[in-house]
Design a protein around this motif. Structure first.
Motif, PDB file in Angstrom:
ATOM      1  N   ILE A   1       0.837  -1.582   0.041  1.00 16.25           N
ATOM      2  CA  ILE A   1      -0.250   0.522   0.110  1.00 16.25           C
ATOM      3  C   ILE A   1       0.636   1.445  -0.125  1.00 16.25           C
ATOM      4  CG2 ILE A   1      -1.412  -1.100   0.998  1.00 16.25           C
ATOM      5  CD1 ILE A   1       0.271   1.508   3.071  1.00 16.25           C
ATOM      6  N   TYR A   2       0.083   2.727  -0.324  1.00 18.78           N
ATOM      7  CA  TYR A   2       1.085   3.741  -0.348  1.00 18.78           C
ATOM      8  C   TYR A   2       0.055   4.746  -0.135  1.00 18.78           C
ATOM      9  CZ  TYR A   2      -1.335   5.153  -4.717  1.00 18.78           C
ATOM     10  OH  TYR A   2      -2.485   5.448  -5.686  1.00 18.78           O
ATOM     11  N   GLU A   3       0.968   5.524   0.256  1.00 19.35           N
ATOM     12  CA  GLU A   3       0.151   7.454   0.402  1.00 19.35           C
ATOM     13  C   GLU A   3       1.247   8.527   0.259  1.00 19.35           C
ATOM     14  OE1 GLU A   3      -2.563   8.146   2.318  1.00 19.35           O
ATOM     15  OE2 GLU A   3      -3.209   6.485   2.554  1.00 19.35           O
TER      16      GLU A   3
ATOM     17  N   VAL B   1      -1.186  -0.633  -4.030  1.00 17.65           N
ATOM     18  CA  VAL B   1       0.222  -1.103  -5.744  1.00 17.65           C
ATOM     19  C   VAL B   1      -0.712  -1.419  -6.863  1.00 17.65           C
ATOM     20  CG1 VAL B   1       1.386   0.263  -4.088  1.00 17.65           C
ATOM     21  CG2 VAL B   1       2.092  -2.228  -5.259  1.00 17.65           C
ATOM     22  N   MET B   2      -1.694  -1.812  -6.613  1.00 15.55           N
ATOM     23  CA  MET B   2      -2.265  -2.639  -7.665  1.00 15.55           C
ATOM     24  C   MET B   2      -2.858  -1.378  -8.679  1.00 15.55           C
ATOM     25  SD  MET B   2      -4.070  -6.321  -6.537  1.00 15.55           S
ATOM     26  CE  MET B   2      -4.940  -4.651  -5.611  1.00 15.55           C
ATOM     27  N   LEU B   3      -2.215  -0.438 -10.142  1.00 16.64           N
ATOM     28  CA  LEU B   3      -2.532   1.241 -10.189  1.00 16.64           C
ATOM     29  C   LEU B   3      -2.517   0.146 -11.558  1.00 16.64           C
ATOM     30  CD1 LEU B   3      -0.951   3.371  -8.233  1.00 16.64           C
ATOM     31  CD2 LEU B   3      -2.914   2.644  -7.933  1.00 16.64           C
TER      32      LEU B   3
ATOM     33  N   ALA C   1      -5.429   2.545 -13.767  1.00  8.30           N
ATOM     34  CA  ALA C   1      -5.178   3.424 -13.471  1.00  8.30           C
ATOM     35  C   ALA C   1      -4.641   4.240 -14.513  1.00  8.30           C
ATOM     36  CB  ALA C   1      -4.892   4.226 -12.009  1.00  8.30           C
ATOM     37  N   VAL C   2      -3.169   3.727 -14.360  1.00  8.94           N
ATOM     38  CA  VAL C   2      -1.923   3.702 -15.170  1.00  8.94           C
ATOM     39  C   VAL C   2      -2.561   3.601 -16.808  1.00  8.94           C
ATOM     40  CG1 VAL C   2      -0.143   3.021 -16.783  1.00  8.94           C
ATOM     41  CG2 VAL C   2      -0.215   3.345 -14.100  1.00  8.94           C
ATOM     42  N   LEU C   3      -3.730   2.787 -16.591  1.00  8.04           N
ATOM     43  CA  LEU C   3      -3.660   2.535 -18.499  1.00  8.04           C
ATOM     44  C   LEU C   3      -4.770   3.118 -18.994  1.00  8.04           C
ATOM     45  CD1 LEU C   3      -4.153  -1.585 -18.894  1.00  8.04           C
ATOM     46  CD2 LEU C   3      -2.295   0.262 -20.091  1.00  8.04           C
TER      47      LEU C   3
ATOM     48  N   ALA D   1      -9.144   8.829 -11.772  1.00  6.32           N
ATOM     49  CA  ALA D   1      -8.117   7.746 -11.502  1.00  6.32           C
ATOM     50  C   ALA D   1      -7.191   7.618 -10.495  1.00  6.32           C
ATOM     51  CB  ALA D   1      -6.848   7.163 -12.818  1.00  6.32           C
ATOM     52  N   SER D   2      -6.844   8.478  -9.964  1.00  9.63           N
ATOM     53  CA  SER D   2      -5.766   9.336  -9.097  1.00  9.63           C
ATOM     54  C   SER D   2      -6.891  10.815  -8.396  1.00  9.63           C
ATOM     55  CB  SER D   2      -4.722   9.662  -9.175  1.00  9.63           C
ATOM     56  OG  SER D   2      -4.595  10.627 -10.297  1.00  9.63           O
ATOM     57  N   SER D   3      -8.525  10.439  -8.003  1.00  6.51           N
ATOM     58  CA  SER D   3      -8.925  11.305  -7.016  1.00  6.51           C
ATOM     59  C   SER D   3     -10.119  10.759  -6.948  1.00  6.51           C
ATOM     60  CB  SER D   3      -8.833  12.774  -8.644  1.00  6.51           C
ATOM     61  OG  SER D   3      -9.423  12.408 -10.135  1.00  6.51           O
ATOM     62  N   ASN D   4     -10.781  11.959  -6.351  1.00  7.58           N
ATOM     63  CA  ASN D   4     -12.165  11.568  -6.348  1.00  7.58           C
ATOM     64  C   ASN D   4     -13.051  12.328  -7.376  1.00  7.58           C
ATOM     65  OD1 ASN D   4     -11.221  11.133  -2.735  1.00  7.58           O
ATOM     66  ND2 ASN D   4     -12.230  10.507  -4.353  1.00  7.58           N
TER      67      ASN D   4
END
Length: 286
Positions: free
Chosen positions: A32-34, A151-153, A156-158, A184-187
């Motif tokens: 996980i990350y922050e 970190v399973m992103l 989101a990357v695609l 993808a990286s936001s609300n």
């Protein structure tokens, strides 16, 4: 430029910072990350970020690498050693290293902790917010526990790449019912024609955004009506305003979704109001 990175108890030069080849974060995305905003050398909303970190670790049964106090100390050392005044601090915790196996390793396996800090030019986000951004909607093909910041992103990357190729800056995931889940990286947020602020309710389909929570605090102090509920892509297209929130974007107006202009095509007054008040309400730790 990042100069020093913290890796498992040592502050290492960037070029020498490395983890084990069989780290589970690297091989299995078992991590996980922050990401926390750095402003004037201090941390923004660190308490909420650390609480979310602890929740993600608990959900995956990964032991915490150290206490919150110790982690705050490490982050501040990394910030100072990299001479970052404005930017972000990134931390990642994996389940640790061991022979590659789908089965979880012994509970005594020490987790891997990486902390780095990176400078951003002060004001870049504010400049972008003056014109707003475009969003591309994409089918939501992610796993069922998006509330855990793993970190399973790859989805989101695609999605981000698809958005970029369409001339947009962010992607919004849309579920099978036609409802927007999150970026993808936001609300994701909209403002209805009657001025109500709407964002999806917290559930397993979205990340409980720290910036999202603080923006809700701002809205309450400003007396703005808020609804936490699902909203469809069609409702978003008809919205008075739309915007995204994240630690790097703060409140970023959305002026176009797919080929549809939102409102009059300019950042809305409510988005600007929330953005201008954000750092007055957010927690700041020097």
């Amino acid at each position: 430029m990042t100069r020093i990175v913290y890796v498992n108890g040592a502050y290492r030069p960037y070029a020498q910072a490395a983890i084990h080849v069989e780290d589970r974060g690297f091989q299995l995305a078992d991590a996980i990350y922050e990401v926390i905003e750095i402003r004037d050398g201090g941390l923004v909303d660190a308490t909420r970020h650390l609480a979310r970190l602890a929740r993600s670790l608990t959900e995956l049964a990964i032991p915490p690498p150290m206490s919150d106090g110790a982690l705050l100390h490490v982050m501040n050392v990394v910030i100072r050693r990299n001479r970052v005044r404005d930017g972000i601090v990134y931390m990642q915790v994996s389940r640790g290293a061991g022979p590659r196996d789908f089965a979880l390793p012994p509970a005594t396996t020490p987790p891997t902790l990486v902390v780095l800090a990176r400078a951003h030019r002060r004001g870049w986000s504010a400049e972008l917010a003056e014109t707003g951004i475009a969003v591309k909607t994409v089918p939501d093909n992610r796993w069922g526990r998006c509330d855990i910041k793993t970190v399973m992103l790859l989805p989101a990357v695609l999605a981000k790449d698809e958005a970029r190729r369409a001339g947009a800056r962010e992607a919004w995931f849309v579920d099978s019912a036609g409802n927007v889940t999150e970026g993808a990286s936001s609300n994701a947020w909209i403002v209805t024609p009657d001025g109500t602020l709407v964002t999806r309710q917290l559930d397993h389909h979205i990340l409980p955004g720290v910036t999202r929570a603080t923006v809700m605090d701002v809205a309450k102090t400003e007396g703005i009506k808020i609804e936490q509920r699902t909203f469809s892509r069609d409702e978003a297209l008809a919205a008075r305003e739309a915007f995204i929130t994240s630690a790097t974007n703060i409140v970023m107006p959305v002026v176009k979704i797919d080929k549809t202009t939102i409102g009059d095509g300019r950042p809305g007054k409510l988005s600007h109001r929330l953005r201008s008040r954000f750092h007055q309400v957010a927690e700041f730790s020097a």
